[in-house]
Design an enzyme around this catalytic site. Structure first.
Site, PDB file in Angstrom:
ATOM      1  N   SER A 104       0.843  -1.195   0.000  1.00 34.68           N
ATOM      2  CA  SER A 104       0.000   0.000   0.000  1.00 34.68           C
ATOM      3  C   SER A 104       0.879   1.246   0.000  1.00 34.68           C
ATOM      4  O   SER A 104       2.089   1.170   0.226  1.00 34.68           O
ATOM      5  CB  SER A 104      -0.892   0.016   1.233  1.00 34.68           C
ATOM      6  OG  SER A 104      -0.100   0.270   2.379  1.00 34.68           O
ATOM      7  N   LYS A 105       0.224   2.370  -0.222  1.00 31.42           N
ATOM      8  CA  LYS A 105       0.954   3.637  -0.222  1.00 31.42           C
ATOM      9  C   LYS A 105       1.588   3.870   1.144  1.00 31.42           C
ATOM     10  O   LYS A 105       2.676   4.427   1.255  1.00 31.42           O
ATOM     11  CB  LYS A 105      -0.019   4.762  -0.576  1.00 31.42           C
ATOM     12  CG  LYS A 105       0.635   6.127  -0.571  1.00 31.42           C
ATOM     13  CD  LYS A 105      -0.291   7.145  -1.154  1.00 31.42           C
ATOM     14  CE  LYS A 105      -0.018   8.568  -0.736  1.00 31.42           C
ATOM     15  NZ  LYS A 105       0.932   8.843   0.281  1.00 31.42           N
ATOM     16  N   ARG A 106       0.896   3.401   2.179  1.00 38.08           N
ATOM     17  CA  ARG A 106       1.433   3.579   3.533  1.00 38.08           C
ATOM     18  C   ARG A 106       2.790   2.871   3.697  1.00 38.08           C
ATOM     19  O   ARG A 106       3.675   3.368   4.382  1.00 38.08           O
ATOM     20  CB  ARG A 106       0.444   3.076   4.582  1.00 38.08           C
ATOM     21  CG  ARG A 106      -0.069   4.231   5.440  1.00 38.08           C
ATOM     22  CD  ARG A 106      -1.208   3.816   6.331  1.00 38.08           C
ATOM     23  NE  ARG A 106      -2.366   3.412   5.560  1.00 38.08           N
ATOM     24  CZ  ARG A 106      -3.024   2.264   5.719  1.00 38.08           C
ATOM     25  NH1 ARG A 106      -2.640   1.399   6.614  1.00 38.08           N
ATOM     26  NH2 ARG A 106      -4.083   1.986   4.983  1.00 38.08           N
TER      27      ARG A 106
END
Ligand code: GLU
Length: 526
Positions: free
Chosen positions: A254-256
Site C-alpha cells: 500500500s501507499k502507507r
C-alpha cells in the site's frame, strides 16, 4: 496463438496509478507485443462519485514515461454510456436480469436483521421473493414503480444449483457453486452501468481476446462468465496476476508501506487535487523507466533462467503468461534500487548520464557547459587533462570523466551531485574532525613537496603514469601512502569523501590540484 490478440488495460481514474496497476499495464503490453496484437487503453469511469481530476492524464503520462504506450484508445465508458442500457434490458428480456426497487434503508435493515440472527444477507434466490423486485411484484406494480420516477436498479439473476467451471491461464481450472453468488447490480437508475456490465459489454464489443488483470478481480470472474453465458457471447481468456505484497509481513503493498519505508509506490509524482498532498514518484526519485519496467516484470513473472537484466525488447520476446505465478509477489524496494544502480553502472552510456547530470550542474553552479572537442565527444576519458583555470566553462569531457569516477557509488542521478560537487567547486571549508586527525605538523611540508613533485610532470604524457609515479615518489621519500592520501584528499575535497585520490588529481588537472593544495596549506590551522 491463432486468434487476433487484443488486450486492454482498464483502469478506473480514481487516483494515480499504483505500481500494481502499472505492472498490469506492462503485462498486457508485453503480451500484446509478443503476439503482434493490440494494446488498448479503456478508462472505466462509470462511477462518477470516485472520479478524480487529472487521473486519466496521469495514467497516460505514466504509460508513456515507461515507454509502453497503448495503440488504441483511450476509450472512456462515460462517453459510451448510451450503449449499456440496451444490454441490461436484453438480459431482462431473456430472464437473466430483473428490476429491483429496494431502497438503501430497506437493504440496510435486511442486512442488520440477518446479522442479528447470525446470518449473512445475500440478495439472490434465497430471498428474492421476499424483496421488492420484478420477480416478486406483479407486472402492474412493476410498471407503476418504473413510471413513478423512484430509484431502481437492474440486478443479474444468478442461477441456482449450478456448478460453474472457470478457466484461468495462470490459475488453471476452478469450479464455483452458483448458490453463493449474489445478484449483482448491473445498471443504476442514474443511467450508468456498474463496472461489471460495462466491463463485459466493452470487452465483447472491443473484441478483447485476453483479459489480463489483477487478482483482486478473481472474485468477479464467476459473474463475468455468467454474463457471457447469458448474452450468448464467447468469453475471452482470463489471466489473473498475483497480488503485489508488502516488503515484509502480510498483505498487499500500500501507499502507507511506501511512506513508512521511504520508497514510491507511484510511477510519477502525484499531487492530490483535493488535499494538495504530494506523493513521490519513481521518475522524480531518479529512476530510469527501463529499470522500473525491469523490476516490475519480475513481480509475478520470471524467465526461468538466471538473467535479471532485460530490455523491453527482450521482455517482449521472453514474456509468457504461463510463466506468471499464482503466489503473491513480494515487493522489494532494495531490489528496485539495485536495478537502478545496475543501469547507471552497466547499461546507461556515459553520454546519457552526462546529459542527465548537466541540468543539475547548471542549477547548482554558474558554469556554462561547452563541448570543446566534438569529434571525440566524451571519448577520451582518461587521456585528456583539463586545465580548469577558467571556472566559467566546463567541458563536456570533464563532466564525463567526473561521472566515470563516481558512478559506482550512485543509485540515482540525483546522487551524482553530492558525490561530485567538489569537482565543480573547490572546498571552502575543511571537515574539522578529519583535519584534527589527518593534518599533522609535518603535513604542510609534505604537501609542498608534493606540489613540487607534480609540477615536474607532464600531465598530458600518458594515461597511466600517475599511480605509478606517486608510488615511486613515496617509496623514495619513505612515506606511507595513507600519510599523503588522506590530507591530500582534504585539500582537494574538503572532507574524506570521493573516489580514489589519484583519480581526483587526474580529473582536476595539475593547476587546479596545486591551487587547492596551496589554499589548504594557507587555510588549515590545526
Ligand atoms: N476498472 C477495473 C480496475 O480499475 C478493471 C478491472 C478489469 O481489468 O477487468 O482495475
Amino acid at each position: 496463438m491463432n486468434k487476433n490478440v487484443r488486450v486492454r488495460f482498464a483502469p478506473s481514474p480514481t487516483g494515480p496509478l499504483h505500481i500494481g496497476g502499472l505492472r498490469t499495464a506492462l503485462f498486457n503490453y508485453l503480451f500484446a507485443k509478443k503476439h503482434n496484437g493490440t494494446f488498448i487503453l479503456r478508462i472505466e469511469d462509470t462511477d462518477q462519485s470516485r472520479f478524480v481530476e487529472g487521473a486519466e492524464q496521469y495514467i497516460i503520462d505514466a504509460l508513456n514515461w515507461c515507454n509502453i504506450p497503448f495503440n488504441e484508445g483511450p476509450y472512456r465508458q462515460s462517453e459510451r454510456k448510451h450503449i449499456y442500457k440496451q444490454y441490461a434490458e436484453q438480459l431482462i428480456d431473456s430472464g437473466n436480469a430483473y428490476y429491483a426497487f429496494d431502497t438503501t434503508e430497506e437493504l440496510d435493515f435486511h442486512r442488520k436483521d440477518h446479522e442479528a440472527k447470525g446470518k449473512t444477507f445475500i440478495y439472490n434466490w434465497h430471498n428474492r421473493l421476499k424483496l421488492k423486485n420484478s420477480i416478486s411484484l406483479s407486472e402492474e406494480d412493476v410498471k407503476t414503480k418504473l413510471n413513478s420516477g423512484d430509484d431502481y436498479v437492474i440486478r443479474f439473476k444468478s442461477p441456482q444449483d449450478e456448478t460453474l467451471r472457470l478457466k484461468d491461464i495462470i490459475r488453471g481450472d476452478m469450479t464455483i457453486d452458483t448458490n453463493i453468488l449474489d445478484d449483482k447490480v448491473l445498471f443504476k437508475s442514474d443511467g450508468m452501468p456498474t463496472y461489471h456490465l460495462a466491463n463485459i459489454v466493452d470487452d465483447h464489443l472491443m473484441e478483447i481476446s485476453h483479459v489480463i488483470r489483477g487478482e483482486e478481480w478473481l472474485p468477479s470472474l464467476a459473474l463475468h462468465q455468467l454474463l457471457y453465458n447469458a448474452f450468448g457471447w464467447e468469453a475471452p481468456e482470463f489471466a489473473h496476476l498475483p497480488l503485489i505484497m508488502k516488503p515484509t509481513g502480510k498483505g498487499k503493498l500500500s501507499k502507507r508501506d511506501g511512506d513508512r519505508l521511504g520508497f514510491p509506490v507511484f510511477p510519477l509524482e502525484w499531487k492530490d487535487p483535493k488535499t494538495g498532498e504530494v506523493s513521490k514518484g519513481y521518475r522524480e526519485e531518479g529512476y530510469f523507466p527501463e529499470a522500473v519496467i525491469n523490476f516490475l516484470a519480475f513481480l509475478g513473472w520470471n524467465p526461468g533462467t538466471e538473467q535479471e537484466i532485460f530490455t523491453l525488447k527482450e521482455l517482449i520476446a521472453d514474456f509468457d503468461l504461463e510463466r506468471v505465478h499464482k503466489a503473491g509477489a513480494r515487493f522489494n524496494p532494495d531490489k528496485a534500487k539495485w536495478y537502478n544502480q545496475y543501469y547507471i553502472m552497466y547499461v546507461k552510456t556515459i553520454e546519457e548520464l552526462t546529459d542527465l547530470f548537466i541540468p543539475t550542474i547548471q542549477k547548482r553552479t554558474n558554469y556554462i557547459i561547452i563541448n570543446n572537442d566534438k569529434s571525440t565527444k566524451y571519448k577520451k576519458i582518461r587521456q585528456e587533462y583539463i586545465d580548469r583555470s577558467n571556472y566559467e566553462n566546463i567541458d563536456l569531457g570533464y563532466v564525463a570523466r567526473v561521472i566515470w569516477s563516481i558512478r559506482a557509488k550512485a543509485s540515482y542521478i540525483d546522487d551524482f551531485w553530492s558525490l561530485s560537487d567538489f569537482f565543480f567547486e573547490p572546498p571552502n571549508s575543511y571537515d574539522k574532525k578529519a583535519v584534527k586527525k589527518q593534518w599533522k605538523e609535518d603535513t604542510p611540508n609534505l604537501m609542498k613537496a608534493f606540489i613540487a613533485f607534480i609540477n615536474h610532470f607532464d600531465f598530458d604524457d600518458t594515461s597511466t603514469w600517475l599511480d605509478y609515479e606517486i608510488e615511486k615518489w613515496l617509496e623514495i621519500k619513505g612515506v606511507h601512502f595513507g600519510k599523503l592520501a588522506l590530507p591530500l584528499r582534504l585539500c582537494l575535497v574538503g572532507s574524506l569523501k570521493g573516489p580514489f585520490v589519484n583519480k581526483i588529481i587526474e580529473i582536476l588537472g595539475e593547476k587546479e590540484t596545486i591551487r587547492r593544495i596551496e589554499k589548504a596549506i594557507n587555510t588549515i590551522k590545526n
